[in-house]
Design a protein around this motif. Structure first.
Motif, PDB file in Angstrom:
ATOM      1  N   THR A   1       0.834  -1.188   0.000  1.00 38.86           N
ATOM      2  CA  THR A   1       0.000   0.000   0.000  1.00 38.86           C
ATOM      3  C   THR A   1       0.876   1.247   0.000  1.00 38.86           C
ATOM      4  OG1 THR A   1      -1.581  -1.273   1.322  1.00 38.86           O
ATOM      5  CG2 THR A   1      -1.971   1.087   1.117  1.00 38.86           C
ATOM      6  N   GLY A   2       1.984   1.165   0.747  1.00 38.19           N
ATOM      7  CA  GLY A   2       3.012   2.203   0.735  1.00 38.19           C
ATOM      8  C   GLY A   2       4.343   1.576   0.373  1.00 38.19           C
ATOM      9  N   ASP A   3       5.378   2.399   0.256  1.00 35.21           N
ATOM     10  CA  ASP A   3       6.711   1.912  -0.114  1.00 35.21           C
ATOM     11  C   ASP A   3       7.746   2.426   0.880  1.00 35.21           C
ATOM     12  OD1 ASP A   3       5.735   0.774  -2.540  1.00 35.21           O
ATOM     13  OD2 ASP A   3       5.786   2.763  -3.453  1.00 35.21           O
ATOM     14  N   ASN A   4       8.725   1.596   1.163  1.00 32.64           N
ATOM     15  CA  ASN A   4       9.825   2.037   2.020  1.00 32.64           C
ATOM     16  C   ASN A   4      10.976   1.053   1.873  1.00 32.64           C
ATOM     17  OD1 ASN A   4      11.206   3.675   3.787  1.00 32.64           O
ATOM     18  ND2 ASN A   4      10.138   2.982   5.612  1.00 32.64           N
ATOM     19  N   VAL A   5      12.141   1.441   2.352  1.00 36.10           N
ATOM     20  CA  VAL A   5      13.295   0.564   2.372  1.00 36.10           C
ATOM     21  C   VAL A   5      13.802   0.468   3.803  1.00 36.10           C
ATOM     22  CG1 VAL A   5      14.973   2.405   1.925  1.00 36.10           C
ATOM     23  CG2 VAL A   5      15.514   0.059   1.277  1.00 36.10           C
ATOM     24  N   GLY A   6      14.245  -0.720   4.187  1.00 34.58           N
ATOM     25  CA  GLY A   6      14.811  -0.913   5.514  1.00 34.58           C
ATOM     26  C   GLY A   6      16.245  -1.375   5.400  1.00 34.58           C
ATOM     27  N   VAL A   7      17.120  -0.767   6.177  1.00 34.63           N
ATOM     28  CA  VAL A   7      18.531  -1.140   6.184  1.00 34.63           C
ATOM     29  C   VAL A   7      18.968  -1.376   7.618  1.00 34.63           C
ATOM     30  CG1 VAL A   7      20.880  -0.421   5.600  1.00 34.63           C
ATOM     31  CG2 VAL A   7      18.974   0.256   4.119  1.00 34.63           C
ATOM     32  N   VAL A   8      19.665  -2.481   7.838  1.00 35.05           N
ATOM     33  CA  VAL A   8      20.266  -2.771   9.139  1.00 35.05           C
ATOM     34  C   VAL A   8      21.766  -2.882   8.947  1.00 35.05           C
ATOM     35  CG1 VAL A   8      20.490  -4.475  10.988  1.00 35.05           C
ATOM     36  CG2 VAL A   8      18.223  -3.892  10.094  1.00 35.05           C
ATOM     37  N   LYS A   9      22.511  -2.132   9.724  1.00 39.30           N
ATOM     38  CA  LYS A   9      23.966  -2.112   9.630  1.00 39.30           C
ATOM     39  C   LYS A   9      24.550  -2.503  10.973  1.00 39.30           C
ATOM     40  CE  LYS A   9      27.803   0.960   8.353  1.00 39.30           C
ATOM     41  NZ  LYS A   9      28.153   2.344   7.918  1.00 39.30           N
ATOM     42  N   ASP A  10      25.347  -3.568  10.972  1.00 36.03           N
ATOM     43  CA  ASP A  10      25.955  -4.068  12.209  1.00 36.03           C
ATOM     44  C   ASP A  10      24.905  -4.338  13.285  1.00 36.03           C
ATOM     45  OD1 ASP A  10      28.495  -3.862  11.050  1.00 36.03           O
ATOM     46  OD2 ASP A  10      28.685  -1.770  11.665  1.00 36.03           O
ATOM     47  N   GLY A  11      23.780  -4.896  12.852  1.00 34.87           N
ATOM     48  CA  GLY A  11      22.749  -5.314  13.800  1.00 34.87           C
ATOM     49  C   GLY A  11      21.780  -4.240  14.239  1.00 34.87           C
ATOM     50  N   LYS A  12      21.927  -2.991  13.745  1.00 35.98           N
ATOM     51  CA  LYS A  12      21.049  -1.910  14.171  1.00 35.98           C
ATOM     52  C   LYS A  12      20.443  -1.211  12.953  1.00 35.98           C
ATOM     53  CE  LYS A  12      23.678  -0.888  18.395  1.00 35.98           C
ATOM     54  NZ  LYS A  12      24.426   0.163  19.144  1.00 35.98           N
ATOM     55  N   PRO A  13      19.198  -0.713  13.078  1.00 31.34           N
ATOM     56  CA  PRO A  13      18.603   0.037  11.966  1.00 31.34           C
ATOM     57  C   PRO A  13      19.493   1.207  11.561  1.00 31.34           C
ATOM     58  CG  PRO A  13      16.920  -0.470  13.588  1.00 31.34           C
ATOM     59  CD  PRO A  13      18.247  -0.863  14.205  1.00 31.34           C
ATOM     60  N   TYR A  14      19.638   1.386  10.261  1.00 32.13           N
ATOM     61  CA  TYR A  14      20.519   2.429   9.730  1.00 32.13           C
ATOM     62  C   TYR A  14      19.719   3.278   8.750  1.00 32.13           C
ATOM     63  CZ  TYR A  14      24.348   4.563   7.060  1.00 32.13           C
ATOM     64  OH  TYR A  14      25.193   5.446   6.437  1.00 32.13           O
ATOM     65  N   TYR A  15      19.801   4.597   8.907  1.00 30.38           N
ATOM     66  CA  TYR A  15      18.981   5.491   8.098  1.00 30.38           C
ATOM     67  C   TYR A  15      19.794   6.388   7.170  1.00 30.38           C
ATOM     68  CZ  TYR A  15      15.454   3.933  11.401  1.00 30.38           C
ATOM     69  OH  TYR A  15      14.611   3.154  12.165  1.00 30.38           O
ATOM     70  N   GLY A  16      21.081   6.113   7.008  1.00 34.13           N
ATOM     71  CA  GLY A  16      21.919   6.905   6.121  1.00 34.13           C
ATOM     72  C   GLY A  16      22.589   8.054   6.853  1.00 34.13           C
ATOM     73  N   GLU A  17      23.682   8.546   6.289  1.00 31.92           N
ATOM     74  CA  GLU A  17      24.432   9.624   6.925  1.00 31.92           C
ATOM     75  C   GLU A  17      23.609  10.896   7.052  1.00 31.92           C
ATOM     76  OE1 GLU A  17      28.142  10.344   5.059  1.00 31.92           O
ATOM     77  OE2 GLU A  17      28.881   8.286   5.319  1.00 31.92           O
ATOM     78  N   ASN A  18      22.714  11.121   6.106  1.00 29.78           N
ATOM     79  CA  ASN A  18      21.866  12.316   6.139  1.00 29.78           C
ATOM     80  C   ASN A  18      20.404  11.963   6.373  1.00 29.78           C
ATOM     81  OD1 ASN A  18      24.004  14.226   5.466  1.00 29.78           O
ATOM     82  ND2 ASN A  18      23.991  13.269   3.445  1.00 29.78           N
ATOM     83  N   TRP A  19      20.168  10.773   6.920  1.00 25.41           N
ATOM     84  CA  TRP A  19      18.825  10.284   7.209  1.00 25.41           C
ATOM     85  C   TRP A  19      17.967  10.162   5.955  1.00 25.41           C
ATOM     86  CZ3 TRP A  19      17.516   8.618  12.092  1.00 25.41           C
ATOM     87  CH2 TRP A  19      18.501   8.848  13.051  1.00 25.41           C
ATOM     88  N   GLU A  20      18.649   9.964   4.819  1.00 26.44           N
ATOM     89  CA  GLU A  20      17.928   9.877   3.557  1.00 26.44           C
ATOM     90  C   GLU A  20      17.196   8.551   3.386  1.00 26.44           C
ATOM     91  OE1 GLU A  20      22.163   8.440   2.809  1.00 26.44           O
ATOM     92  OE2 GLU A  20      21.173  10.011   3.967  1.00 26.44           O
ATOM     93  N   LEU A  21      17.499   7.560   4.231  1.00 27.26           N
ATOM     94  CA  LEU A  21      16.857   6.254   4.110  1.00 27.26           C
ATOM     95  C   LEU A  21      15.658   6.103   5.032  1.00 27.26           C
ATOM     96  CD1 LEU A  21      20.014   3.961   3.863  1.00 27.26           C
ATOM     97  CD2 LEU A  21      18.587   4.857   2.025  1.00 27.26           C
ATOM     98  N   ARG A  22      15.318   7.135   5.762  1.00 25.51           N
ATOM     99  CA  ARG A  22      14.119   7.081   6.609  1.00 25.51           C
ATOM    100  C   ARG A  22      12.933   7.558   5.770  1.00 25.51           C
ATOM    101  NH1 ARG A  22      12.642   7.082  12.134  1.00 25.51           N
ATOM    102  NH2 ARG A  22      14.793   7.159  12.884  1.00 25.51           N
ATOM    103  N   GLU A  23      11.916   6.706   5.637  1.00 29.53           N
ATOM    104  CA  GLU A  23      10.732   7.009   4.817  1.00 29.53           C
ATOM    105  C   GLU A  23      11.105   7.305   3.370  1.00 29.53           C
ATOM    106  OE1 GLU A  23       7.519   6.593   5.423  1.00 29.53           O
ATOM    107  OE2 GLU A  23       8.212   5.700   7.293  1.00 29.53           O
ATOM    108  N   LEU A  24      11.780   6.333   2.764  1.00 29.55           N
ATOM    109  CA  LEU A  24      12.218   6.499   1.382  1.00 29.55           C
ATOM    110  C   LEU A  24      11.055   6.762   0.435  1.00 29.55           C
ATOM    111  CD1 LEU A  24      14.730   6.315  -0.514  1.00 29.55           C
ATOM    112  CD2 LEU A  24      14.029   3.959  -0.960  1.00 29.55           C
ATOM    113  N   GLY A  25       9.879   6.202   0.752  1.00 27.31           N
ATOM    114  CA  GLY A  25       8.718   6.392  -0.117  1.00 27.31           C
ATOM    115  C   GLY A  25       8.345   7.842  -0.309  1.00 27.31           C
ATOM    116  N   HIS A  26       8.736   8.684   0.636  1.00 26.32           N
ATOM    117  CA  HIS A  26       8.415  10.104   0.541  1.00 26.32           C
ATOM    118  C   HIS A  26       9.640  10.935   0.190  1.00 26.32           C
ATOM    119  CE1 HIS A  26       4.333   9.471   1.803  1.00 26.32           C
ATOM    120  NE2 HIS A  26       4.761   8.735   2.803  1.00 26.32           N
ATOM    121  N   ASN A  27      10.689  10.282  -0.263  1.00 28.64           N
ATOM    122  CA  ASN A  27      11.851  11.024  -0.755  1.00 28.64           C
ATOM    123  C   ASN A  27      11.548  11.635  -2.108  1.00 28.64           C
ATOM    124  OD1 ASN A  27      13.425  10.479   1.430  1.00 28.64           O
ATOM    125  ND2 ASN A  27      15.050   9.460   0.311  1.00 28.64           N
TER     126      ASN A  27
END
Length: 276
Positions: free
Chosen positions: A172-198
């Motif tokens: 229904t919506g779109d998003n991407v999830g990334v886990v780095k070294d066992g923890k959620p990772y959202y990118g250096e500039n938080w660009e991976l949080r709510e990718l569907g609205h990028n």
């Protein structure tokens, strides 16, 4: 618990990452079938009721199987504040100061974050607190995309051998999830949080590309750029309902996002080209 725009599903999971109890291990409720409306127009109380109903089924299954439930995990559709257990609230951090910034951001396909259903008056909703008071258990809230990756990194998952991984949610919506070294990772500039609205690139009449945040159509108001052209975010173009509308329009009603795959399998050339 997985809370999506179409259904609410819950499973009882043991310490080994195994789903136990219930038919096929999962209890679920189709939102439209049970409350007579889609998640986008259902009320907060109606969706909360389905969440509570399926959590209770899991707790009943745990009791009958002799399990003790220690925590409730909720994978939520749309922006969340994991620390405070809020939905309808996009969190970012200032790159220079590290200060936390909260942006009210209503969920597109669920009632959360909308004040009485009004997009123009956003209000974060304390979903974790509501469920904690209902069941007396600790509640962890996470966006559904990184939650899906963490699930696959459990001992029974497809990413069990890895410390880092990613997945893409397209529903229904779109998003991407990334886990780095066992923890959620959202990118250096938080660009991976709510990718569907990028933002995505769009081109004006002179062929010049513009890049700008354009995630407003899926939040209740269509947006135009400074030149007056239509502007879209990723979910505007690729979210399930919007994708269906596009395919229907572009094929002059011959297929939509549901029927296009079957037609392509049967050799329908326009359907194959639409997928490509």
């Amino acid at each position: 618990v997985s809370v999506g725009g179409t259904k609410v599903a819950a499973g009882l999971v043991n310490g080994l990452g195994e789903v136990v109890g219930g038919e096929k291990g999962i209890f679920s409720s189709n939102i439209e079938e049970e409350v007579g409306k889609t998640g986008a127009v259902a009320t907060t109380d109606e969706v909360d009721g389905l969440i509570k109903k399926n959590i209770q089924k899991c707790l009943d299954a745990a009791k009958s199987e002799g399990y003790r439930v220690g925590k409730i995990g909720i994978a939520g559709l749309g922006p969340v504040d994991e620390e405070e257990g809020l939905v309808g609230c996009l969190v970012q951090f200032d790159k220079d100061t590290g200060d936390k910034k909260k942006i009210l951001f209503p969920s597109t396909n669920l009632p959360y974050g909308k004040n009485q259903g009004d997009f123009s008056k956003p209000e974060a909703y304390p979903l974790a607190e509501v469920m904690m008071k209902e069941f007396g258990l600790s509640v962890i809230l996470l966006n559904d995309a990184p939650a899906a990756v963490l699930g696959e990194m459990s001992s029974k998952g497809a990413l069990a051998k890895y410390e880092s991984g990613m997945c893409m949610i397209m529903g229904t919506g779109d998003n991407v999830g990334v886990v780095k070294d066992g923890k959620p990772y959202y990118g250096e500039n938080w660009e991976l949080r709510e990718l569907g609205h990028n933002l995505i690139p769009f081109r004006d009449a002179d062929g010049v590309y513009h890049y700008k945040y354009t995630g407003l159509e899926t939040r209740g108001a269509h947006y135009k750029d400074e030149a007056g052209n239509d502007a879209y975010d990723f979910e505007d173009r690729m979210g399930g309902n919007n994708l269906g509308k596009r395919l229907t329009e572009e094929s002059n009603g011959r297929f939509d996002h549901i029927t296009v795959t079957e037609l392509a399998k049967n050799g329908d050339t326009p359907a194959k080209m639409a997928i490509i």
